[in-house]
Structure formats: structure tokens, C-alpha cells
Design a protein around this motif. Structure first.
Motif, PDB file in Angstrom:
ATOM      1  N   HIS A  82      15.272   8.320 -13.240  1.00  0.00           N
ATOM      2  CA  HIS A  82      14.116   8.908 -13.360  1.00  0.00           C
ATOM      3  C   HIS A  82      14.452  10.390 -13.955  1.00  0.00           C
ATOM      4  N   THR A  83      14.672  10.598 -15.227  1.00  0.00           N
ATOM      5  CA  THR A  83      15.304  12.139 -15.494  1.00  0.00           C
ATOM      6  C   THR A  83      14.203  12.861 -16.382  1.00  0.00           C
ATOM      7  N   GLU A  84      12.942  12.924 -15.800  1.00  0.00           N
ATOM      8  CA  GLU A  84      12.104  13.552 -16.354  1.00  0.00           C
ATOM      9  C   GLU A  84      12.196  15.026 -16.442  1.00  0.00           C
ATOM     10  N   ARG A  85      11.833  15.865 -17.270  1.00  0.00           N
ATOM     11  CA  ARG A  85      12.034  17.160 -17.479  1.00  0.00           C
ATOM     12  C   ARG A  85      11.473  18.057 -16.249  1.00  0.00           C
ATOM     13  N   ASP A  86      10.471  17.746 -15.686  1.00  0.00           N
ATOM     14  CA  ASP A  86       9.892  18.209 -14.600  1.00  0.00           C
ATOM     15  C   ASP A  86      10.426  18.104 -13.347  1.00  0.00           C
ATOM     16  N   VAL A  87      10.782  16.823 -13.211  1.00  0.00           N
ATOM     17  CA  VAL A  87      11.873  16.466 -12.078  1.00  0.00           C
ATOM     18  C   VAL A  87      13.298  17.333 -12.126  1.00  0.00           C
ATOM     19  N   LEU A  88      13.785  17.300 -13.315  1.00  0.00           N
ATOM     20  CA  LEU A  88      15.019  17.891 -13.437  1.00  0.00           C
ATOM     21  C   LEU A  88      14.891  19.517 -13.267  1.00  0.00           C
ATOM     22  N   TYR A  89      13.635  20.151 -13.425  1.00  0.00           N
ATOM     23  CA  TYR A  89      13.583  21.342 -13.291  1.00  0.00           C
ATOM     24  C   TYR A  89      13.313  21.727 -11.767  1.00  0.00           C
ATOM     25  N   GLN A 142       0.737  -1.133  -0.073  1.00  0.00           N
ATOM     26  CA  GLN A 142       0.093  -0.012  -0.147  1.00  0.00           C
ATOM     27  C   GLN A 142       0.797   1.334   0.057  1.00  0.00           C
ATOM     28  N   LEU A 143       2.002   1.219  -0.839  1.00  0.00           N
ATOM     29  CA  LEU A 143       2.726   2.430  -1.169  1.00  0.00           C
ATOM     30  C   LEU A 143       2.598   3.194  -2.499  1.00  0.00           C
ATOM     31  N   PRO A 144       2.577   4.499  -2.429  1.00  0.00           N
ATOM     32  CA  PRO A 144       2.393   5.068  -3.764  1.00  0.00           C
ATOM     33  C   PRO A 144       3.557   4.725  -4.490  1.00  0.00           C
ATOM     34  N   PRO A 145       3.418   4.577  -5.976  1.00  0.00           N
ATOM     35  CA  PRO A 145       4.163   3.966  -6.966  1.00  0.00           C
ATOM     36  C   PRO A 145       5.544   4.824  -7.126  1.00  0.00           C
ATOM     37  N   HIS A 146       5.746   5.963  -6.980  1.00  0.00           N
ATOM     38  CA  HIS A 146       6.745   6.791  -6.979  1.00  0.00           C
ATOM     39  C   HIS A 146       7.886   6.402  -5.658  1.00  0.00           C
ATOM     40  N   VAL A 147       7.419   5.735  -4.826  1.00  0.00           N
ATOM     41  CA  VAL A 147       8.447   5.414  -3.746  1.00  0.00           C
ATOM     42  C   VAL A 147       9.223   4.426  -4.213  1.00  0.00           C
ATOM     43  N   LEU A 148       8.771   3.403  -5.167  1.00  0.00           N
ATOM     44  CA  LEU A 148       9.966   2.666  -5.728  1.00  0.00           C
ATOM     45  C   LEU A 148      10.113   3.016  -7.263  1.00  0.00           C
ATOM     46  N   GLY A 149      10.212   4.356  -7.608  1.00  0.00           N
ATOM     47  CA  GLY A 149      10.637   4.751  -8.805  1.00  0.00           C
ATOM     48  C   GLY A 149       9.746   4.488  -9.935  1.00  0.00           C
ATOM     49  N   ILE A 150       8.329   4.237 -10.004  1.00  0.00           N
ATOM     50  CA  ILE A 150       7.478   4.181 -10.873  1.00  0.00           C
ATOM     51  C   ILE A 150       6.819   5.476 -11.162  1.00  0.00           C
ATOM     52  N   THR A 151       7.115   6.209 -12.220  1.00  0.00           N
ATOM     53  CA  THR A 151       6.609   7.326 -12.551  1.00  0.00           C
ATOM     54  C   THR A 151       6.080   7.451 -13.868  1.00  0.00           C
ATOM     55  N   ASP A 152       4.997   8.341 -14.067  1.00  0.00           N
ATOM     56  CA  ASP A 152       4.552   8.635 -15.416  1.00  0.00           C
ATOM     57  C   ASP A 152       3.717   9.784 -15.227  1.00  0.00           C
ATOM     58  N   PRO A 153       4.318  10.911 -16.004  1.00  0.00           N
ATOM     59  CA  PRO A 153       3.710  12.283 -15.891  1.00  0.00           C
ATOM     60  C   PRO A 153       2.035  12.378 -15.714  1.00  0.00           C
ATOM     61  N   ALA A 154       1.497  11.346 -16.331  1.00  0.00           N
ATOM     62  CA  ALA A 154      -0.137  11.290 -16.252  1.00  0.00           C
ATOM     63  C   ALA A 154      -0.286  10.552 -14.624  1.00  0.00           C
ATOM     64  N   ASP A 155       0.359  10.064 -14.067  1.00  0.00           N
ATOM     65  CA  ASP A 155       0.400   9.557 -12.713  1.00  0.00           C
ATOM     66  C   ASP A 155      -0.157  10.306 -11.629  1.00  0.00           C
ATOM     67  N   THR A 156      -1.086  10.316 -10.969  1.00  0.00           N
ATOM     68  CA  THR A 156      -1.399  11.174  -9.947  1.00  0.00           C
ATOM     69  C   THR A 156      -0.287  11.308  -8.796  1.00  0.00           C
ATOM     70  N   HIS A 200       2.821  10.879  -9.336  1.00  0.00           N
ATOM     71  CA  HIS A 200       3.816  11.782  -9.944  1.00  0.00           C
ATOM     72  C   HIS A 200       3.657  13.038  -9.688  1.00  0.00           C
ATOM     73  N   GLN A 201       2.362  13.405  -9.983  1.00  0.00           N
ATOM     74  CA  GLN A 201       1.862  15.019 -10.031  1.00  0.00           C
ATOM     75  C   GLN A 201       1.775  15.437  -8.627  1.00  0.00           C
ATOM     76  N   ALA A 202       1.393  14.581  -7.650  1.00  0.00           N
ATOM     77  CA  ALA A 202       1.190  14.880  -6.413  1.00  0.00           C
ATOM     78  C   ALA A 202       2.723  15.360  -5.923  1.00  0.00           C
ATOM     79  N   MET A 203       3.727  14.455  -6.226  1.00  0.00           N
ATOM     80  CA  MET A 203       5.193  14.558  -5.745  1.00  0.00           C
ATOM     81  C   MET A 203       5.463  15.789  -6.295  1.00  0.00           C
ATOM     82  N   LEU A 204       5.413  16.193  -7.426  1.00  0.00           N
ATOM     83  CA  LEU A 204       5.725  17.625  -7.900  1.00  0.00           C
ATOM     84  C   LEU A 204       5.108  18.844  -7.430  1.00  0.00           C
ATOM     85  N   GLN A 205       3.720  18.638  -7.158  1.00  0.00           N
ATOM     86  CA  GLN A 205       3.032  19.688  -6.346  1.00  0.00           C
ATOM     87  C   GLN A 205       3.681  20.022  -4.925  1.00  0.00           C
ATOM     88  N   PHE A 206       3.552  18.789  -4.501  1.00  0.00           N
ATOM     89  CA  PHE A 206       4.756  18.800  -3.189  1.00  0.00           C
ATOM     90  C   PHE A 206       5.748  19.520  -3.267  1.00  0.00           C
TER      91      PHE A 206
END
Length: 150
Positions: free
Chosen positions: A111-118, A50-64, A66-72
Motif C-alpha cells: 500500500h504505497t499511496e502518496r499520502d501514506v508515504l508522506y 467488525q474490523l475497519p477495512p484498513h486493518v486488513l490492508g484495504i485502503t481507498d483514499p475516499a474510504d473514511t 483510510h482518512q481516519a488513519m491518516l488524520q490519526f
């Protein structure tokens, strides 16, 4: 895996049973001798624990998640800037340091997505500026004392 076990007070055998793995495989994962390279296994583990996927490095820009991590992260950067401008640079450092560490770890994992690098760039700049405000306030042990020699 080790962190999850410690937080939940379980041993490798119990975690292995929960995930459908042998204790020796859990041990190898924790020691870095084995790696979870496939996304399917990571998703299954996230679901089981019961962990959010980004904890184990699963990211997808459409994934909620992933978006929550960026907003945080964006909120953290903005709040740290407000704290720094209000004369609370040490609090800004305390907020930004963990964010920078998490983002750098994600990049190290590939995980070198542009928004993460920015976001990482913005967080590093904010951390640098805040440290620049904090460090001059510190008294250095190497500061000269007494009279200068003639």
C-alpha cells in the motif's frame, strides 16, 4: 488472525466457523502458508469480525477508515513534536515508534499511496529528531571510567 483470536480468546476452529473457513485454512493463514490476496475476502472478513477495512490492508483514499488513519497519524506526529519541544522526547518516541511501524507494515503489504508515504516520512523524521534528544541523555555502559593511561 492469530492476534484477533488471542484478544477474543477463541481457537482456530471457532474463528473458522465465524468466517466460514476450515480450521486448517485458518492455520495456514496464520503460518503464512496461505494469503488473502483478494479484496472481496478481506472485506468479508472485516465485516464478519467488525474490523475497519484498513486493518486488513484495504485502503481507498475516499474510504473514511483510510482518512481516519491518516488524520490519526497526522495528529500523532503533531503531538509528538509538541511533546519533544516541551522536553518530553521519550514520550514523543513512544508515540511515533508504533506509528512508524504500522505505516512501514502497510507499505510492506504493497500500500504505497502518496499520502501514506508522506506521513511515514514525517513520522520517521520526527522519530529521528526525538531519538536524537533522548539518546544523549542516556548513560552508555561503554563510557570510559577512571584515569587515562599514560
Amino acid at each position: 488472525m492469530r492476534f484477533y483470536r488471542r484478544v477474543h480468546g477463541i481457537n482456530q476452529t471457532s474463528l473458522g466457523d465465524l468466517l466460514g473457513y476450515d480450521k486448517t485454512y485458518i492455520s495456514a493463514l496464520e503460518l503464512g502458508k496461505r494469503a488473502l490476496d483478494d479484496v472481496g475476502s478481506r472485506r468479508r472478513i472485516c465485516a464478519a469480525l467488525q474490523l475497519p477495512p484498513h486493518v486488513l490492508g484495504i485502503t481507498d483514499p475516499a474510504d473514511t477508515d483510510h482518512q481516519a488513519m491518516l488524520q490519526f497519524g497526522e495528529s500523532t506526529v503533531r503531538l509528538a513534536e509538541i511533546a519533544r519541544q516541551s522536553g518530553h522526547a521519550s514520550e514523543a518516541v513512544a508515540e511515533l515508534w508504533p506509528l512508524v511501524a504500522r505505516l512501514e507494515a502497510r507499505i510492506d503489504d504493497g500500500h504505497t499511496e502518496r499520502d501514506v508515504l508522506y506521513l511515514l516520512a514525517r513520522a520517521r523524521v520526527g522519530l529521528g529528531v526525538a531519538l536524537g534528544n533522548v539518546l544523549p541523555e542516556e548513560r552508555l555502559a561503554t563510557a570510559p571510567t577512571g584515569r587515562p593511561r599514560a
